[in-house]
Design a protein around this motif. Structure first.
Motif, PDB file in Angstrom:
ATOM      1  N   GLY A 205       6.659 -82.519  42.031  1.00 46.38           N
ATOM      2  CA  GLY A 205       5.427 -83.245  42.326  1.00 46.38           C
ATOM      3  C   GLY A 205       4.193 -82.505  41.829  1.00 46.38           C
ATOM      4  O   GLY A 205       4.054 -81.298  42.021  1.00 46.38           O
ATOM      5  N   PHE A 206       3.304 -83.252  41.169  1.00 45.31           N
ATOM      6  CA  PHE A 206       2.050 -82.689  40.676  1.00 45.31           C
ATOM      7  C   PHE A 206       1.070 -83.823  40.447  1.00 45.31           C
ATOM      8  O   PHE A 206       1.448 -85.005  40.414  1.00 45.31           O
ATOM      9  CB  PHE A 206       2.263 -81.913  39.378  1.00 45.31           C
ATOM     10  N   LEU A 207      -0.197 -83.471  40.270  1.00 50.16           N
ATOM     11  CA  LEU A 207      -1.227 -84.411  39.844  1.00 50.16           C
ATOM     12  C   LEU A 207      -1.948 -83.822  38.649  1.00 50.16           C
ATOM     13  O   LEU A 207      -2.410 -82.668  38.703  1.00 50.16           O
ATOM     14  CB  LEU A 207      -2.234 -84.684  40.968  1.00 50.16           C
ATOM     15  N   ALA A 208      -2.052 -84.571  37.574  1.00 54.82           N
ATOM     16  CA  ALA A 208      -2.820 -84.120  36.418  1.00 54.82           C
ATOM     17  C   ALA A 208      -4.271 -83.875  36.839  1.00 54.82           C
ATOM     18  O   ALA A 208      -4.851 -84.649  37.597  1.00 54.82           O
ATOM     19  CB  ALA A 208      -2.759 -85.153  35.303  1.00 54.82           C
ATOM     20  N   GLY A 209      -4.837 -82.785  36.339  1.00 50.51           N
ATOM     21  CA  GLY A 209      -6.211 -82.441  36.662  1.00 50.51           C
ATOM     22  C   GLY A 209      -6.375 -81.586  37.904  1.00 50.51           C
ATOM     23  O   GLY A 209      -7.487 -81.189  38.250  1.00 50.51           O
ATOM     24  N   ASP A 210      -5.273 -81.285  38.586  1.00 54.54           N
ATOM     25  CA  ASP A 210      -5.311 -80.502  39.810  1.00 54.54           C
ATOM     26  C   ASP A 210      -5.303 -79.011  39.473  1.00 54.54           C
ATOM     27  O   ASP A 210      -4.448 -78.551  38.712  1.00 54.54           O
ATOM     28  CB  ASP A 210      -4.098 -80.868  40.672  1.00 54.54           C
ATOM     29  N   ASP A 211      -6.244 -78.252  40.052  1.00 56.36           N
ATOM     30  CA  ASP A 211      -6.329 -76.807  39.802  1.00 56.36           C
ATOM     31  C   ASP A 211      -5.542 -75.977  40.806  1.00 56.36           C
ATOM     32  O   ASP A 211      -5.499 -74.754  40.690  1.00 56.36           O
ATOM     33  CB  ASP A 211      -7.796 -76.351  39.860  1.00 56.36           C
ATOM     34  N   THR A 212      -4.931 -76.620  41.810  1.00 56.73           N
ATOM     35  CA  THR A 212      -4.390 -75.864  42.939  1.00 56.73           C
ATOM     36  C   THR A 212      -2.913 -75.519  42.804  1.00 56.73           C
ATOM     37  O   THR A 212      -2.349 -74.923  43.731  1.00 56.73           O
ATOM     38  CB  THR A 212      -4.567 -76.660  44.245  1.00 56.73           C
ATOM     39  N   ASP A 213      -2.272 -75.900  41.716  1.00 54.07           N
ATOM     40  CA  ASP A 213      -0.826 -75.713  41.577  1.00 54.07           C
ATOM     41  C   ASP A 213      -0.072 -76.521  42.631  1.00 54.07           C
ATOM     42  O   ASP A 213       0.783 -76.010  43.343  1.00 54.07           O
ATOM     43  CB  ASP A 213      -0.437 -74.229  41.650  1.00 54.07           C
ATOM     44  N   SER A 214      -0.413 -77.799  42.719  1.00 45.31           N
ATOM     45  CA  SER A 214       0.316 -78.755  43.564  1.00 45.31           C
ATOM     46  C   SER A 214       0.177 -78.478  45.054  1.00 45.31           C
ATOM     47  O   SER A 214       1.172 -78.306  45.775  1.00 45.31           O
ATOM     48  CB  SER A 214       1.801 -78.803  43.170  1.00 45.31           C
ATOM     49  N   VAL A 231       2.594 -89.649  47.936  1.00 45.06           N
ATOM     50  CA  VAL A 231       2.194 -90.385  46.744  1.00 45.06           C
ATOM     51  C   VAL A 231       3.436 -90.717  45.915  1.00 45.06           C
ATOM     52  O   VAL A 231       4.398 -89.952  45.860  1.00 45.06           O
ATOM     53  CB  VAL A 231       1.176 -89.599  45.888  1.00 45.06           C
ATOM     54  N   THR A 232       3.404 -91.870  45.304  1.00 47.10           N
ATOM     55  CA  THR A 232       4.500 -92.286  44.434  1.00 47.10           C
ATOM     56  C   THR A 232       3.915 -93.045  43.260  1.00 47.10           C
ATOM     57  O   THR A 232       2.895 -93.730  43.392  1.00 47.10           O
ATOM     58  CB  THR A 232       5.514 -93.152  45.200  1.00 47.10           C
ATOM     59  N   CYS A 233       4.549 -92.913  42.112  1.00 42.00           N
ATOM     60  CA  CYS A 233       4.052 -93.547  40.893  1.00 42.00           C
ATOM     61  C   CYS A 233       5.041 -94.628  40.441  1.00 42.00           C
ATOM     62  O   CYS A 233       6.188 -94.306  40.107  1.00 42.00           O
ATOM     63  CB  CYS A 233       3.877 -92.497  39.794  1.00 42.00           C
ATOM     64  N   PRO A 234       4.626 -95.894  40.412  1.00 47.72           N
ATOM     65  CA  PRO A 234       5.551 -96.975  40.065  1.00 47.72           C
ATOM     66  C   PRO A 234       5.699 -97.225  38.565  1.00 47.72           C
ATOM     67  O   PRO A 234       6.510 -98.060  38.164  1.00 47.72           O
ATOM     68  CB  PRO A 234       4.909 -98.185  40.743  1.00 47.72           C
ATOM     69  N   ASP A 235       4.926 -96.516  37.742  1.00 46.49           N
ATOM     70  CA  ASP A 235       4.874 -96.806  36.308  1.00 46.49           C
ATOM     71  C   ASP A 235       5.745 -95.817  35.536  1.00 46.49           C
ATOM     72  O   ASP A 235       5.393 -94.645  35.396  1.00 46.49           O
ATOM     73  CB  ASP A 235       3.423 -96.711  35.821  1.00 46.49           C
ATOM     74  N   PRO A 236       6.896 -96.246  34.991  1.00 47.85           N
ATOM     75  CA  PRO A 236       7.784 -95.325  34.266  1.00 47.85           C
ATOM     76  C   PRO A 236       7.148 -94.699  33.031  1.00 47.85           C
ATOM     77  O   PRO A 236       7.636 -93.678  32.542  1.00 47.85           O
ATOM     78  CB  PRO A 236       8.973 -96.216  33.872  1.00 47.85           C
ATOM     79  N   THR A 237       6.055 -95.285  32.529  1.00 49.57           N
ATOM     80  CA  THR A 237       5.403 -94.715  31.349  1.00 49.57           C
ATOM     81  C   THR A 237       4.348 -93.667  31.721  1.00 49.57           C
ATOM     82  O   THR A 237       3.797 -93.011  30.840  1.00 49.57           O
ATOM     83  CB  THR A 237       4.730 -95.829  30.518  1.00 49.57           C
ATOM     84  N   ASP A 238       4.078 -93.513  33.001  1.00 48.68           N
ATOM     85  CA  ASP A 238       3.064 -92.562  33.456  1.00 48.68           C
ATOM     86  C   ASP A 238       3.646 -91.148  33.454  1.00 48.68           C
ATOM     87  O   ASP A 238       4.819 -90.943  33.789  1.00 48.68           O
ATOM     88  CB  ASP A 238       2.603 -92.935  34.870  1.00 48.68           C
ATOM     89  N   GLU A 239       2.824 -90.166  33.105  1.00 54.83           N
ATOM     90  CA  GLU A 239       3.281 -88.776  33.035  1.00 54.83           C
ATOM     91  C   GLU A 239       3.766 -88.245  34.380  1.00 54.83           C
ATOM     92  O   GLU A 239       4.498 -87.256  34.449  1.00 54.83           O
ATOM     93  CB  GLU A 239       2.157 -87.871  32.522  1.00 54.83           C
ATOM     94  N   HIS A 240       3.360 -88.893  35.482  1.00 54.83           N
ATOM     95  CA  HIS A 240       3.736 -88.422  36.809  1.00 54.83           C
ATOM     96  C   HIS A 240       5.063 -89.001  37.304  1.00 54.83           C
ATOM     97  O   HIS A 240       5.588 -88.546  38.329  1.00 54.83           O
ATOM     98  CB  HIS A 240       2.658 -88.811  37.835  1.00 54.83           C
ATOM     99  N   TYR A 241       5.581 -89.989  36.626  1.00 57.98           N
ATOM    100  CA  TYR A 241       6.672 -90.791  37.181  1.00 57.98           C
ATOM    101  C   TYR A 241       7.889 -89.949  37.571  1.00 57.98           C
ATOM    102  O   TYR A 241       8.376 -90.037  38.709  1.00 57.98           O
ATOM    103  CB  TYR A 241       7.071 -91.877  36.178  1.00 57.98           C
ATOM    104  N   ARG A 242       8.394 -89.145  36.660  1.00 59.15           N
ATOM    105  CA  ARG A 242       9.627 -88.402  36.931  1.00 59.15           C
ATOM    106  C   ARG A 242       9.435 -87.365  38.041  1.00 59.15           C
ATOM    107  O   ARG A 242      10.276 -87.242  38.945  1.00 59.15           O
ATOM    108  CB  ARG A 242      10.126 -87.722  35.659  1.00 59.15           C
ATOM    109  N   ALA A 243       8.341 -86.624  37.990  1.00 62.83           N
ATOM    110  CA  ALA A 243       8.119 -85.568  38.985  1.00 62.83           C
ATOM    111  C   ALA A 243       7.954 -86.153  40.384  1.00 62.83           C
ATOM    112  O   ALA A 243       8.486 -85.612  41.367  1.00 62.83           O
ATOM    113  CB  ALA A 243       6.904 -84.731  38.607  1.00 62.83           C
ATOM    114  N   LEU A 244       7.221 -87.271  40.489  1.00 58.71           N
ATOM    115  CA  LEU A 244       7.007 -87.859  41.810  1.00 58.71           C
ATOM    116  C   LEU A 244       8.263 -88.576  42.307  1.00 58.71           C
ATOM    117  O   LEU A 244       8.504 -88.628  43.519  1.00 58.71           O
ATOM    118  CB  LEU A 244       5.808 -88.793  41.777  1.00 58.71           C
ATOM    119  N   ALA A 245       9.072 -89.107  41.400  1.00 57.13           N
ATOM    120  CA  ALA A 245      10.351 -89.679  41.815  1.00 57.13           C
ATOM    121  C   ALA A 245      11.274 -88.586  42.350  1.00 57.13           C
ATOM    122  O   ALA A 245      11.984 -88.783  43.354  1.00 57.13           O
ATOM    123  CB  ALA A 245      11.008 -90.412  40.656  1.00 57.13           C
TER     124      ALA A 245
END
Length: 350
Positions: A205-214, A231-245
């Protein structure tokens, strides 16, 4: 005899919330006119329910704020009192440089962990000394404060108030914080200082733009002893999808102290927000603040805000949901929970 201690859940009764106010000497200088109204909205919402501690390096600005907020509280008949202390600070992220409060057999105790700006990413010396300034000035009344010679940021830990602490390995095991401490040593630290009896580690799990190391408070939050929202990301094309899944799968494997699985509630995924240079900013609805009788929810002027408000109403049916537009805050890579630090009942006695 060993003194018992517990890190209260955020929903426990509170005495105050701390804000480190932005000023022209901070990185907020270019958007100060946009960000100060966010701080003011948070301050007013807090004063409606409990005391407010504010500090600012600019003494004249602090005096103006104290008068304005005190007049607002009087005019509205609010219960909260303003405690204003001039003190130097590098930035405004009170969640991470503010004291962490535990409750012991002898009452509340403030813990002043060291702060190094998330592993030395930015200047931090003033922030690291801020708690001692506030304590010396009597901000916390007679509550004792102890220095802890380890790095620990408030945004990196979540407590259920019953001995379980949730965190992320990406943050707490980063060598730039406590290089001599491995996972076992970190767990011992959380046990000795916070009274943790169990530690739940998220490894994804991570968020792009976050300075805190998750930080955990951007990703997953306790909303009751048996309930976690995330938080969960429903968009398979989003950079966060795999990590949040992968994070969601980890949460599904977590068990309560009695062996039962947690209730899990996904939070809406806001539309991507970028700065003027095209960098993605870390908008998250997980960065809410629970206070007496209310939940302050960051919103971002995107279509998903309305759904987030409804989800939070379901999670906290006995509390008022107070949406606060925090779009200006994410331009410095944090949100509402990040700029606040709460104190449990009895910890601030003005």
């Amino acid at each position: 005899m060993t003194t018992t201690r517990v890190l209260p859940a955020e929903w426990a009764p509170q005495s105050a919330v701390m804000l480190t106010w932005p000023h022209a000497g901070t990185d907020w200088s270019d958007i100060l006119d946009d960000v100060e109204p966010v701080f003011m909205a948070i301050a007013q919402a807090v004063l409606a329910r409990e005391n407010l501690i504010i500090s600012c390096e600019h003494v004249v600005r602090l005096q103006d704020l104290e008068r304005e907020l005190a007049a607002f509280a009087r005019a509205e008949g609010l219960p909260g009192r303003v405690i204003a202390i001039p003190a130097p600070a590098n930035d405004t992220w009170a969640r991470d440089h503010g004291p962490i409060t535990v409750v012991t057999d002898d009452g509340p105790q403030l813990l002043d962990f060291r702060f190094n700006a998330w592993g030395g990413k930015f200047p931090w010396e003033k922030d690291d000394a801020l708690n001692q300034h506030l304590h010396n000035a009597g901000s916390f009344g007679s509550t004792p404060m102890s220095a802890v010679d380890c790095i620990l940021e408030g945004g990196s830990i979540e407590s259920d108030g019953a001995g379980t602490v949730m965190t992320t390995s990406e943050c707490l095991l980063t060598p730039s914080r406590n290089p001599s401490l491995d996972r076992g040593a970190i767990e011992n630290l959380l046990t000795e200082t916070l009274g943790a009896r169990r530690v739940l580690w998220l490894n994804h799990g991570f968020l792009a733009g976050d300075d805190t190391d998750s930080h955990i408070d951007t990703l997953a939050r306790f909303c009751a002893e048996d309930h976690i929202c995330y938080v969960t990301c429903p968009d398979p094309t989003d950079e966060h999808y795999r990590a949040l899944a992968a994070m969601e799968e980890e949460l599904q494997q977590f068990r309560q102290a009695d062996g039962r699985p947690y209730k899990l509630t996904p939070l809406p995924w806001p539309d991507a927000i970028h700065d003027d240079e095209g960098h993605r900013l870390p908008a998250t609805y997980a960065n809410f603040l629970i206070i007496n009788g209310a939940v302050l929810l960051p919103v971002y002027d995107v279509p998903q805000d309305a759904e987030a408000i409804e989800v939070l109403k379901g999670l906290f049916p006995e509390r008022t949901i107070v949406p606060i537009n925090c779009r200006p805050l994410i331009h410095q890579h944090g949100s509402l929970h990040c700029v606040t630090m709460q104190f449990p009942a009895g910890a601030v006695t003005p």
